[in-house]
Design a protein around this motif. Structure first.
Motif, PDB file in Angstrom:
ATOM      1  N   UNK A  66       0.835  -1.201   0.000  1.00  0.00           N
ATOM      2  CA  UNK A  66       0.000   0.000   0.000  1.00  0.00           C
ATOM      3  C   UNK A  66       0.870   1.253   0.000  1.00  0.00           C
ATOM      4  N   UNK A  67       1.923   1.229   0.841  1.00  0.00           N
ATOM      5  CA  UNK A  67       2.806   2.392   0.900  1.00  0.00           C
ATOM      6  C   UNK A  67       3.482   2.622  -0.441  1.00  0.00           C
ATOM      7  N   UNK A  68       3.929   1.534  -1.083  1.00  0.00           N
ATOM      8  CA  UNK A  68       4.589   1.677  -2.376  1.00  0.00           C
ATOM      9  C   UNK A  68       3.672   2.265  -3.418  1.00  0.00           C
ATOM     10  N   UNK A  69       2.414   1.779  -3.457  1.00  0.00           N
ATOM     11  CA  UNK A  69       1.478   2.292  -4.464  1.00  0.00           C
ATOM     12  C   UNK A  69       1.101   3.741  -4.174  1.00  0.00           C
ATOM     13  N   UNK A  70       0.970   4.080  -2.893  1.00  0.00           N
ATOM     14  CA  UNK A  70       0.663   5.464  -2.532  1.00  0.00           C
ATOM     15  C   UNK A  70       1.826   6.373  -2.937  1.00  0.00           C
ATOM     16  N   UNK A  71       3.055   5.866  -2.721  1.00  0.00           N
ATOM     17  CA  UNK A  71       4.237   6.620  -3.138  1.00  0.00           C
ATOM     18  C   UNK A  71       4.237   6.814  -4.655  1.00  0.00           C
ATOM     19  N   UNK A  72       3.782   5.784  -5.410  1.00  0.00           N
ATOM     20  CA  UNK A  72       3.717   5.906  -6.866  1.00  0.00           C
ATOM     21  C   UNK A  72       2.780   7.044  -7.256  1.00  0.00           C
ATOM     22  N   UNK A  73       1.609   7.092  -6.605  1.00  0.00           N
ATOM     23  CA  UNK A  73       0.649   8.152  -6.916  1.00  0.00           C
ATOM     24  C   UNK A  73       1.249   9.517  -6.607  1.00  0.00           C
ATOM     25  N   UNK A  74       1.918   9.627  -5.435  1.00  0.00           N
ATOM     26  CA  UNK A  74       2.510  10.909  -5.073  1.00  0.00           C
ATOM     27  C   UNK A  74       3.596  11.299  -6.046  1.00  0.00           C
ATOM     28  N   UNK A  75       4.400  10.294  -6.486  1.00  0.00           N
ATOM     29  CA  UNK A  75       5.514  10.654  -7.340  1.00  0.00           C
ATOM     30  C   UNK A  75       5.027  11.180  -8.673  1.00  0.00           C
ATOM     31  N   UNK A  76       3.947  10.574  -9.211  1.00  0.00           N
ATOM     32  CA  UNK A  76       3.411  11.064 -10.480  1.00  0.00           C
ATOM     33  C   UNK A  76       3.102  12.552 -10.364  1.00  0.00           C
ATOM     34  N   UNK A  77       2.425  12.936  -9.268  1.00  0.00           N
ATOM     35  CA  UNK A  77       1.995  14.326  -9.130  1.00  0.00           C
ATOM     36  C   UNK A  77       3.198  15.240  -8.920  1.00  0.00           C
ATOM     37  N   UNK A  78       4.076  14.854  -7.991  1.00  0.00           N
ATOM     38  CA  UNK A  78       5.160  15.764  -7.599  1.00  0.00           C
ATOM     39  C   UNK A  78       6.135  15.965  -8.752  1.00  0.00           C
ATOM     40  N   UNK A  79       6.527  14.849  -9.414  1.00  0.00           N
ATOM     41  CA  UNK A  79       7.511  14.992 -10.476  1.00  0.00           C
ATOM     42  C   UNK A  79       6.940  15.761 -11.660  1.00  0.00           C
TER      43      UNK A  79
END
Lengths: 484, 128, 77
Positions: A326-339
């Protein structure tokens, strides 16, 4: 409304074809692209969860073994797919909006490539069929090469050709891996393969099964730009137009998570699988940050930082518990937005100064205060400063690795976060805070309003997800519970 | 006829190895691309060989055939369907790569990879 | 028997294509390899794949390579 599930792929595909066919009519193309881009994030939000069988071939129950077989290409649509497809749709909309307002004469083929890439990643997320995923993986590679080659930056053709040669070595190897799985199980449906593996129909320790893991893993490394492909991946980000790069990195993240989730469902019985993922993720984290530290071209710097962030996603999935994935997938979502926010923001700086070398920049805070403030918040979010969204996902990752009994990994993750912070603050100081060098001529160019608008929307998402992570995390967690 | 299948598997392995060698070590870009097309052909041949059934029949149900006899004797058609797609993808990838090569040839006047693709790394060195 | 001959033709023409100095000959040899592969697919009970491979592997790919060679240079230096 389950009928909307295939439309998520069909709408951008048809739009891509129509736009490239009728690109002569500039105004019509612009309006059409805009309308389709608005529809993209809305379709997944309106659609109901469920399964879609192409051709209407329902699953068949085998009476002898009492397993269910899936003869049709299956699309499964759950909360995870919904949130990621809506996000990629929103990002495509913002990128196309920036592109349409930037140029008076729009290029049909370029819009074609943007829509094609969106359709490809959407299909990769939705599909439950490993060969279907491979086909769209190839289409995605072609679209990425096209987006890079279409930019007007020097040496973009060379970078595109290099990426393409590596890609055409990587994808047949992945196809061979799929062939091995097909030979073992006689099916390309992931659910069927996973059933066969978990019920002991396939010998999980046989060399053929291990070889198929190795071959598909190699294709995954290429698709996600983990080492040894981190240099070429950050290279293509820096050679694409900034808004193109914002979309390219989201394609990378989504193809990474869609392939790794499929691999996880098939190979999770093998202990070496998780070790491999964690090893390459840690390598990516360390290499990404340390190479970002030495860069002077700030587009390349974000490229390497983005690769480092990919390592965090892999880490979460490699740890293998519900909380970690769950943490990894949440990090994926955040990375898409931030980058995406970082790429668009630095693109605005390139637009205003025509300079990418950080050594020749300085004092831009006085000229572009809005852009620099938003970039600062995005960079802090990437480094994991509370209460922004990057903090929440990284905290979850650190806790997950502690729970799994690997305190070393959590220390390493914190150190990489601190290094990311250092890299970003150093670049921010050099570009915005220190006195302006005399040679630098900042023309009185305004940053386009569309870019500010796009960054604003992404910034709202960053802060919103940071304050209310539960909106997303609970849904992802129940999805992960379903596949484990 | 296990010999046939063995020969075909060996051929596909040979094609992949030859292609990988060409794609990695040969300097000429056109030959690199030819090598890549060999890798793809090797992968396709392997997948077709999975569906092959020694002494079987073509998986097309003709009128007048007994269905149960057909089911036990026909080759497995799923891999064939996959390979059809994969062949077309390979051809389109090849076309895009050749188009990029033709553009780059105009700029450099050579087909050597060392010259053609070296400048990006030079650019990086200059930046550092 | 035919399949063994075809296997040898495929591998040999692949190797020969890569050691040619003349790139046009290399393109033609690629077509040889693709055409032999098409016949092999027919033997492997996949007539639909054989048709596609005959068109793509024996005609389209060599023609594309030959066109690219025509627009660039013939010799492998």
């Amino acid at each position: 409304m389950n009928e909307l599930i295939p439309l998520m792929v069909i709408v951008p595909l048809i739009a891509a074809l129509l736009i490239s066919a009728f690109s002569k009519f500039n105004k019509v193309t612009k309006i059409f692209a805009f309308v389709v881009a608005i529809c993209l994030p809305l379709i997944p939000l309106l659609s109901n969860y469920g399964l879609h069988y192409f051709g209407g071939y329902e699953p068949i129950l085998d009476n002898v073994t009492s397993f269910v077989y899936h003869p049709a290409i299956t699309y499964s649509f759950t909360f995870l797919q919904q949130i990621f497809i809506a996000m990629i749709g929103l990002l495509t909309f913002l990128v196309i909006f920036v592109y349409l307002t930037k140029y008076k004469e729009v290029s049909g083929p370029y819009l074609f490539l943007l829509f094609l890439g969106t359709a490809a990643v959407t299909a990769m997320l939705l599909t439950d069929d490993i060969f279907h995923m491979f086909v769209f993986f190839e289409i995605l590679a072609l679209a990425q090469v096209g987006i890079v080659a279409a930019s007007s930056i020097d040496y973009s053709y060379e970078m595109a050709l290099k990426y393409m040669i590596l890609g055409s070595i990587g994808s047949p190897i992945m196809l061979l891996g799929i062939g091995f799985l097909l030979a073992l199980t006689g099916s390309v449906n992931v659910t069927d393969i996973a059933t066969a593996v978990h019920n002991g129909l396939v010998d999980a320790t046989s060399p053929v099964f291990l070889t198929s893991l190795g071959l598909i893993f190699f294709g995954w490394l290429y698709a996600s730009g983990l080492p040894p492909f981190h240099t070429i991946k950050s290279g293509i980000y820096s050679k694409a137009e900034p808004h193109g790069a914002a979309l390219l990195q989201s394609f990378t993240v989504i193809s990474m998570i869609s392939i790794v989730l499929i691999m996880h469902r098939i190979y999770s019985t093998l202990p070496i699988f998780e070790v491999l993922i964690v090893f390459f993720s840690i390598l990516a984290m360390i290499l990404g940050v340390s190479m970002a530290l030495t860069q002077t071209d700030f587009r390349r710097m974000i490229g390497f930082l983005a690769v480092g962030e990919l390592g965090f996603i892999g880490l979460g999935i490699g740890l293998g518990t519900n909380y970690a994935i769950t943490a990894g997938l949440f990090q994926a979502l955040n990375e898409i937005i931030i980058t995406a926010l970082l790429f668009i923001g630095f693109g605005a700086i390139v637009n205003a100064t025509n300079e990418v070398d950080t050594r020749k920049l300085g004092g831009l805070l006085a000229y572009h205060p809005k852009v620099s403030l938003m970039l600062l918040i995005a960079g802090l979010a990437m480094a994991g400063v509370p209460p922004l969204s990057g903090f929440q996902s990284k905290l979850m990752l650190v806790q997950a690795s502690l729970n799994c009994g690997f305190p070393e990994i959590s220390i390493l993750a914190i150190m990489v976060s601190i290094a990311t912070f250092v890299v970003f603050v150093k670049t921010f100081y050099v570009m915005f805070l220190r006195p302006k060098p005399k040679e630098l001529e900042v023309e009185g160019k305004e940053v386009p309003r569309a870019m500010i608008f796009a960054m604003g929307i992404l910034l709202i998402l960053v802060i919103g997800l940071g304050l209310f992570p539960d909106v997303v995390v609970n849904g992802i967690s129940s999805f992960v519970g379903g596949i484990l | 006829m296990a010999q046939t299948q063995l020969a075909i598997l060996l051929t596909s392995v040979a094609l992949v190895v030859i292609g990988l060698y060409a794609a990695i070590f040969v300097d000429n870009i056109i030959k690199k691309i030819i090598g890549i097309s060999f890798i793809e052909e090797g992968a396709n041949l392997f997948i077709v060989a999975i569906g092959y059934k020694a002494g079987g029949v073509v998986p097309i149900l003709m009128p007048g055939m007994d269905t149960s006899w057909f089911a036990s004797n026909a080759a497995y058609p799923l891999p064939f369907g996959l390979v059809l797609t994969s062949i077309v993808i390979g051809a389109s990838t090849l076309a895009v790569m050749l188009a990029l090569v033709m553009v780059l040839y105009r700029r450099y006047g050579t087909l050597s990879t060392k010259v053609m693709l070296a400048d990006t790394s030079k650019q990086e060195e200059y930046n550092e | 028997m035919l399949e063994f001959v075809l296997c040898i033709i495929i591998v040999l023409s692949a190797i020969l294509a890569l050691i040619q100095k003349d790139l046009l000959k290399a393109a033609i040899l690629t077509g040889f390899s693709g055409g032999a592969l098409a016949v092999l697919f027919q033997i492997l009970l996949a007539p639909d794949v054989a048709l596609t491979q005959a068109i793509v592997g024996a005609a389209i790919v060599p023609v594309f390579i030959a066109l690219a060679v025509q627009k660039t240079q013939r010799e492998d230096s």
